[in-house]
Design a protein around this motif. Structure first.
Motif, PDB file in Angstrom:
ATOM      1  N   CYS A  68       0.834  -1.211   0.000  1.00 63.62           N
ATOM      2  CA  CYS A  68       0.000   0.000   0.000  1.00 63.62           C
ATOM      3  C   CYS A  68       0.869   1.262   0.000  1.00 63.62           C
ATOM      4  O   CYS A  68       2.056   1.214   0.295  1.00 63.62           O
ATOM      5  N   GLU A  69       0.235   2.390  -0.309  1.00 64.70           N
ATOM      6  CA  GLU A  69       0.940   3.682  -0.320  1.00 64.70           C
ATOM      7  C   GLU A  69       0.696   4.403   1.003  1.00 64.70           C
ATOM      8  O   GLU A  69      -0.440   4.719   1.318  1.00 64.70           O
ATOM      9  N   PRO A  70       1.747   4.685   1.765  1.00 69.68           N
ATOM     10  CA  PRO A  70       1.543   5.414   3.019  1.00 69.68           C
ATOM     11  C   PRO A  70       1.385   6.907   2.760  1.00 69.68           C
ATOM     12  O   PRO A  70       1.885   7.423   1.763  1.00 69.68           O
ATOM     13  N   CYS A  71       0.710   7.557   3.675  1.00 69.43           N
ATOM     14  CA  CYS A  71       0.475   8.992   3.520  1.00 69.43           C
ATOM     15  C   CYS A  71       0.319   9.555   4.942  1.00 69.43           C
ATOM     16  O   CYS A  71      -0.376   8.964   5.763  1.00 69.43           O
ATOM     17  N   PHE A  72       1.033  10.649   5.235  1.00 69.43           N
ATOM     18  CA  PHE A  72       1.053  11.174   6.605  1.00 69.43           C
ATOM     19  C   PHE A  72       0.408  12.553   6.614  1.00 69.43           C
ATOM     20  O   PHE A  72       0.856  13.453   5.911  1.00 69.43           O
ATOM     21  N   LEU A  73      -0.649  12.705   7.400  1.00 68.57           N
ATOM     22  CA  LEU A  73      -1.442  13.932   7.311  1.00 68.57           C
ATOM     23  C   LEU A  73      -0.900  15.060   8.180  1.00 68.57           C
ATOM     24  O   LEU A  73      -0.937  16.211   7.792  1.00 68.57           O
ATOM     25  N   MET A  74      -0.422  14.762   9.373  1.00 70.67           N
ATOM     26  CA  MET A  74       0.148  15.794  10.242  1.00 70.67           C
ATOM     27  C   MET A  74       1.661  15.623  10.211  1.00 70.67           C
ATOM     28  O   MET A  74       2.154  14.521  10.356  1.00 70.67           O
ATOM     29  N   GLY A  75       2.369  16.710  10.065  1.00 75.15           N
ATOM     30  CA  GLY A  75       3.821  16.621   9.973  1.00 75.15           C
ATOM     31  C   GLY A  75       4.469  16.437  11.334  1.00 75.15           C
ATOM     32  O   GLY A  75       3.798  16.231  12.341  1.00 75.15           O
TER      33      GLY A  75
END
Ligand SMILES: [Zn+2]
Length: 213
Positions: A68-75
């Motif tokens: 899957c492709e990870p994605c981080f919303l809060m830095g």
């Protein structure tokens, strides 16, 4: 009805978790199955608390194991989910839904023990106003079992992907191995869910919204 794998083949599915490891524990087997069937799967992590870089690397490794492709919303920066205003969190998820146009969204349910998981559930609920997508909520997460109101109505047979799921969970070494916490409970839960529907291993889902035909 067609299987979920056929239903979402060639489409995009979004799985949202408050923290690294939430999605893997709850629906890692389902996501790996969807991936194998040709679905694009994006795993969104809202907040990476604690040792940001380490946990982010673990999340990337886990997503890679599931395909899957990870994605981080809060830095990075020490902010927690409770630090966001609810409209800010909704805006983060809205942006993702607009960008990905997912055929289905998987998110925390309302019966979570952790307050920040509930907050993410509520924000995910709100994104339903933007588009029509199937919406599922998953098993509340915990390291040690606690009584929670979770009543799955749909089950995904993950017999073929249970080992992949367990490897993805184990990729979060800072949460489990390093702290001496056993991950076998997640296999046992999948076994119990499997018994409900006559397969070896399964994950349970609550159906919040689904177009059947
Ligand atoms: Zn969490």
């Amino acid at each position: 009805m067609r299987s979920l794998a056929e239903r979402y083949a060639g489409k995009t599915v979004l799985a949202v978790g408050a923290h690294p490891d939430d999605v893997e524990i709850a629906v890692g087997g389902t996501l790996a199955r969807l991936r194998r069937a040709g679905t694009r799967v994006v795993m969104a992590v809202v907040s990476v608390p604690g040792e940001h870089q380490l946990r982010r690397r673990e999340a990337e490794r886990a997503a890679g194991i599931l395909g899957c492709e990870p994605c981080f919303l809060m830095g990075e920066g020490g902010k927690r989910i409770e630090d966001l205003k609810s409209y800010e969190l909704v805006a983060l998820l809205d942006r993702l839904v607009r960008e990905l146009a997912p055929a289905a969204v998987f998110a925390h349910g309302p019966a979570e023990l952790h307050r920040d998981h509930v907050i993410v559930h509520e924000a995910a609920l709100a994104t339903q106003r933007l588009a029509h997508f199937d919406f599922f909520t998953y098993q509340p997460n915990f390291c040690r079992p606690v009584p929670v109101a979770f009543h799955p109505r749909a089950y995904v047979d993950i017999t073929d992907t249970i080992e992949t799921k367990m490897r993805a969970i184990d990729a979060h070494q800072s949460q489990f191995k390093s702290r001496g916490i056993e991950t076998g409970i997640y296999r046992e839960m999948a076994r119990m869910n499997g018994r409900m529907v006559g397969v070896q291993y399964a994950e349970g889902l609550e159906v919040q919204r689904m177009l059947v035909l």
